[in-house]
Write a protein that holds these residues in place. Structure first.
Motif, PDB file in Angstrom:
ATOM      1  N   ALA A 201      19.629  37.169  38.020  1.00  0.00           N
ATOM      2  CA  ALA A 201      20.230  37.942  36.937  1.00  0.00           C
ATOM      3  C   ALA A 201      21.750  37.820  36.998  1.00  0.00           C
ATOM      4  O   ALA A 201      22.322  37.349  37.982  1.00  0.00           O
ATOM      5  CB  ALA A 201      19.812  39.406  37.032  1.00  0.00           C
ATOM      6  N   ARG A 202      22.398  38.244  35.936  1.00  0.00           N
ATOM      7  CA  ARG A 202      23.854  38.236  35.875  1.00  0.00           C
ATOM      8  C   ARG A 202      24.354  39.651  35.629  1.00  0.00           C
ATOM      9  O   ARG A 202      23.645  40.493  35.052  1.00  0.00           O
ATOM     10  CB  ARG A 202      24.352  37.291  34.771  1.00  0.00           C
ATOM     11  N   MET A 203      25.562  39.916  36.080  1.00  0.00           N
ATOM     12  CA  MET A 203      26.148  41.240  35.915  1.00  0.00           C
ATOM     13  C   MET A 203      27.511  41.109  35.249  1.00  0.00           C
ATOM     14  O   MET A 203      28.175  40.074  35.354  1.00  0.00           O
ATOM     15  CB  MET A 203      26.302  41.949  37.263  1.00  0.00           C
ATOM     16  N   ARG A 204      27.897  42.161  34.546  1.00  0.00           N
ATOM     17  CA  ARG A 204      29.178  42.167  33.850  1.00  0.00           C
ATOM     18  C   ARG A 204      30.264  42.699  34.757  1.00  0.00           C
ATOM     19  O   ARG A 204      30.109  43.756  35.391  1.00  0.00           O
ATOM     20  CB  ARG A 204      29.091  43.037  32.593  1.00  0.00           C
ATOM     21  N   VAL A 205      31.374  41.972  34.842  1.00  0.00           N
ATOM     22  CA  VAL A 205      32.548  42.413  35.606  1.00  0.00           C
ATOM     23  C   VAL A 205      33.604  42.847  34.597  1.00  0.00           C
ATOM     24  O   VAL A 205      34.178  42.007  33.894  1.00  0.00           O
ATOM     25  CB  VAL A 205      33.095  41.288  36.491  1.00  0.00           C
ATOM     26  N   PRO A 206      33.868  44.153  34.466  1.00  0.00           N
ATOM     27  CA  PRO A 206      34.852  44.610  33.483  1.00  0.00           C
ATOM     28  C   PRO A 206      36.275  44.378  33.977  1.00  0.00           C
ATOM     29  O   PRO A 206      36.622  44.735  35.103  1.00  0.00           O
ATOM     30  CB  PRO A 206      34.554  46.109  33.364  1.00  0.00           C
ATOM     31  N   VAL A 207      37.087  43.744  33.149  1.00  0.00           N
ATOM     32  CA  VAL A 207      38.502  43.545  33.465  1.00  0.00           C
ATOM     33  C   VAL A 207      39.299  43.897  32.209  1.00  0.00           C
ATOM     34  O   VAL A 207      39.271  43.163  31.223  1.00  0.00           O
ATOM     35  CB  VAL A 207      38.816  42.098  33.896  1.00  0.00           C
ATOM     36  N   VAL A 208      39.971  45.021  32.241  1.00  0.00           N
ATOM     37  CA  VAL A 208      40.810  45.441  31.118  1.00  0.00           C
ATOM     38  C   VAL A 208      42.216  44.897  31.335  1.00  0.00           C
ATOM     39  O   VAL A 208      42.810  45.095  32.400  1.00  0.00           O
ATOM     40  CB  VAL A 208      40.850  46.977  31.000  1.00  0.00           C
ATOM     41  N   THR A 209      42.734  44.193  30.342  1.00  0.00           N
ATOM     42  CA  THR A 209      44.068  43.612  30.468  1.00  0.00           C
ATOM     43  C   THR A 209      44.947  44.014  29.291  1.00  0.00           C
ATOM     44  O   THR A 209      44.453  44.341  28.217  1.00  0.00           O
ATOM     45  CB  THR A 209      44.010  42.075  30.541  1.00  0.00           C
TER      46      THR A 209
END
Length: 249
Positions: A201-209
């Motif tokens: 499976a894949r997971m989301r890595v949140p990066v707010v820029t």
């Protein structure tokens, strides 16, 4: 230290893949340093202490077909692999990318100088939602809070963002500065999920820029040099933390 600018050919699928994934761009950037181990943020032989010089990068989208990758690094990069997948392989080699010795510029920084600056960063803070709970790192998502985050970064970084003359800011701690917040993005990227029960499976890595443009005054040249070489804030592996300076017109 070296400063590099690489123009991406946005008509190529390889370029679009890099621009859509900070993780893929990070891998491509590190691929330009033969002496850089996958587990190290700096080339062998460079200062590896916390806060020391490291490879930093940033993507500037000036127009739909004018996209530049900027890099600051302790050693000179070799980016032929990026030309092949995201550039113009058959064009004049001198147009592929340009690298300049950054050390001379850094050595000429002096207190009192005024510069224009650009910084793409990951503005976050730690909060505790209820008593007794551990603090959790949370992103700032509004321009006002993101601007406030940058102004707090001034302490110990060797610079001060200029104030606009003749203004009466509603909130003096945030308003009234020569500062523009734009290019805000919270898309993040996907990566393989490391949890055993989620194999495949894949997971989301949140990066707010957010990208900050403005003007600053140098207050401590040595501290500013460290910030320019080591980066500001978090998520440096994903295109955050690189501040560049330009003459004020």
């Amino acid at each position: 230290m070296y400063l590099t600018r690489f123009r991406l050919n946005t008509h190529r699928s390889g370029s679009r893949r890099l621009l859509s994934s900070p993780q893929a761009m990070h891998a491509a950037v590190l691929g330009g340093f033969p002496d850089l181990l996958p587990t190290s943020p700096v080339p062998s032989g460079a200062a590896a202490e916390p806060g020391g010089p490291r490879v930093l990068w940033r993507v500037d989208r000036n127009a739909k077909a004018e996209v530049f990758l900027y890099m600051v690094s302790p050693s000179r990069p070799e980016l032929t692999h990026m030309v092949e997948q995201a550039g113009w392989p058959r064009s004049d080699p001198e147009t592929w990318w340009s690298t300049h010795d950054y050390t001379g510029f850094l050595s000429r920084l002096e207190a009192g100088q005024t510069w224009g600056f650009r910084l793409t960063a990951n503005p976050v803070h730690s909060i505790r939602r209820k008593d007794g709970e551990e603090t959790k790192r949370t992103a700032h998502v509004t321009p006002r809070h993101q601007a406030g985050w940058l102004l707090k970064q001034q302490a110990g970084r060797g610079f001060e963002v200029l104030r606009r003359e003749g203004t009466e800011p509603a909130l003096p701690e945030i308003d009234g500065y020569e500062l523009l917040v734009h290019g805000r993005d919270d898309s993040g990227f996907d990566k393989p999920d490391p949890r055993p029960h989620r194999k495949g499976a894949r997971m989301r890595v949140p990066v707010v820029t957010a990208t900050f443009d403005g003007r600053l005054t140098v207050t401590d040249p040595e501290a500013l040099r460290r910030a320019l070489c080591a980066g500001i804030g978090r998520a440096k592996a994903y295109g955050c933390g690189l501040m560049t300076l330009a003459p004020v017109r």
